[in-house]
Write a protein that holds these residues in place. Sequence first.
Motif, mmCIF file in Angstrom:
data_model
loop_
_atom_site.group_PDB
_atom_site.id
_atom_site.type_symbol
_atom_site.label_atom_id
_atom_site.label_comp_id
_atom_site.label_asym_id
_atom_site.label_seq_id
_atom_site.Cartn_x
_atom_site.Cartn_y
_atom_site.Cartn_z
ATOM 1 N N ALA A 51 23.574 -14.343 -1.891
ATOM 2 C CA ALA A 51 22.461 -14.020 -1.089
ATOM 3 C C ALA A 51 22.809 -14.574 0.361
ATOM 4 N N THR A 52 22.452 -13.778 1.307
ATOM 5 C CA THR A 52 22.498 -14.136 2.757
ATOM 6 C C THR A 52 21.347 -13.998 3.597
ATOM 7 N N THR A 53 20.379 -13.376 3.051
ATOM 8 C CA THR A 53 19.047 -13.236 3.688
ATOM 9 C C THR A 53 17.821 -13.730 2.782
ATOM 10 N N ILE A 54 16.963 -13.870 3.490
ATOM 11 C CA ILE A 54 15.373 -13.828 2.890
ATOM 12 C C ILE A 54 14.740 -12.486 3.396
ATOM 13 N N THR A 55 14.446 -11.767 2.708
ATOM 14 C CA THR A 55 13.693 -10.594 3.359
ATOM 15 C C THR A 55 12.337 -10.427 3.065
ATOM 16 N N ARG A 56 11.517 -10.453 4.211
ATOM 17 C CA ARG A 56 10.062 -10.846 4.028
ATOM 18 C C ARG A 56 9.214 -9.277 4.083
ATOM 19 N N ASP A 57 8.397 -9.066 3.283
ATOM 20 C CA ASP A 57 7.822 -7.885 3.196
ATOM 21 C C ASP A 57 6.345 -8.236 2.856
ATOM 22 N N GLN A 58 5.304 -7.455 3.778
ATOM 23 C CA GLN A 58 3.958 -7.380 3.562
ATOM 24 C C GLN A 58 3.328 -6.989 2.123
ATOM 25 N N LEU A 59 4.230 -6.042 1.503
ATOM 26 C CA LEU A 59 3.870 -5.721 0.287
ATOM 27 C C LEU A 59 3.656 -6.883 -0.892
ATOM 28 N N LEU A 60 4.330 -7.940 -0.514
ATOM 29 C CA LEU A 60 4.241 -9.279 -1.461
ATOM 30 C C LEU A 60 3.040 -10.023 -0.993
ATOM 31 N N ARG A 61 2.111 -9.789 -0.049
ATOM 32 C CA ARG A 61 0.941 -10.690 0.046
ATOM 33 C C ARG A 61 0.114 -10.767 -1.027
ATOM 34 N N GLU A 62 -0.525 -11.887 -0.825
ATOM 35 C CA GLU A 62 -1.774 -12.132 -1.738
ATOM 36 C C GLU A 62 -2.812 -10.976 -1.626
ATOM 37 N N PHE A 63 -3.735 -10.880 -2.490
ATOM 38 C CA PHE A 63 -5.077 -9.939 -2.387
ATOM 39 C C PHE A 63 -5.587 -10.411 -1.043
#
Length: 302
Positions: A119-131
């Motif tokens: 694994a080389t990066t942490i991919t951030r995504d707004q779909l994973l935000r809390e309620f």
Amino acid sequence: METSYKLTLIRHGETNENRLGIMQGQMDCALSEVGEQQARALGSRLAADKMEFTHVFSSDLQRAYKTATISLELLAKQRQKDTTRTEGESSPGDSTPATHNGSSSSNDGVAKGAEQGPATTITRDQLLREFKYGTGEGKTRVQLNAVAQQLGMTLWEYTPPGAESELQMEARTSAFFDKLNSFVRDRCCSEDCAADEAALKFTSTPGLASGGGASAPPAQPHLAVYTHGGWIRVFLHVLARKHHLVSRVRGIPADRLSRVPPNTGVCQFTVRLGDGVTQSSARVECTMAHDAQHLDSIPPVE
């Protein structure tokens, strides 16, 4: 041809708002001191379990992303130690610590470590935000329960103005699951394993160390997702209701998996994809649910 991958879901560490019973929603709250301890304990646990993540995803909110960076840095450092020890045993005459690409080892942690890992990066995504809790964000459960009772509702029936509904959250978790399944089909399991990752429209930032050397990644993709308690609860509900979710966890049937895990709690799944192109063709087995045994090493807060 059936394609499969492993999926590990991890809830973020504790925040001060967690401890005070404040509804955070999409507030960008930081980890508390205890939360950082929990993330380190999680990293030690991942290292002890010899976890190998081929790809890592995180909510863009800092409490999830920080949990990922802390735990994965410890995992990377432990892997580097194991590699150095193995190389030292195989070459007792060589006293210079080396990485897989032959350079001197680094102490710069996640961002610049030379540890060999897939694994080389942490991919951030707004779909994973809390309620999104709308006007309820920043208020305690006691305060919101009082408002709900005035309206003749329970706390869980009450949706504050501006908040996401349960159905909207289900759609969001389903969209991310579709994204993961497409990612595995197109990126991990294509004939040449060289599909363009940018086509996913994820926003990637440097997160994990990678030596980029000769070590091969695990044959089966293993995706780690760092997210939030409410997100995990709804996602498990979606899997139970829309998919062939099977629980392999003793004493917890599939219809009882949908709940909020403890901070840094771990859930693990095997996802099998048929010939279809959407999540409706996925079959899911849960092999670990809400496990937080690593927290036993943290002394209770007085």
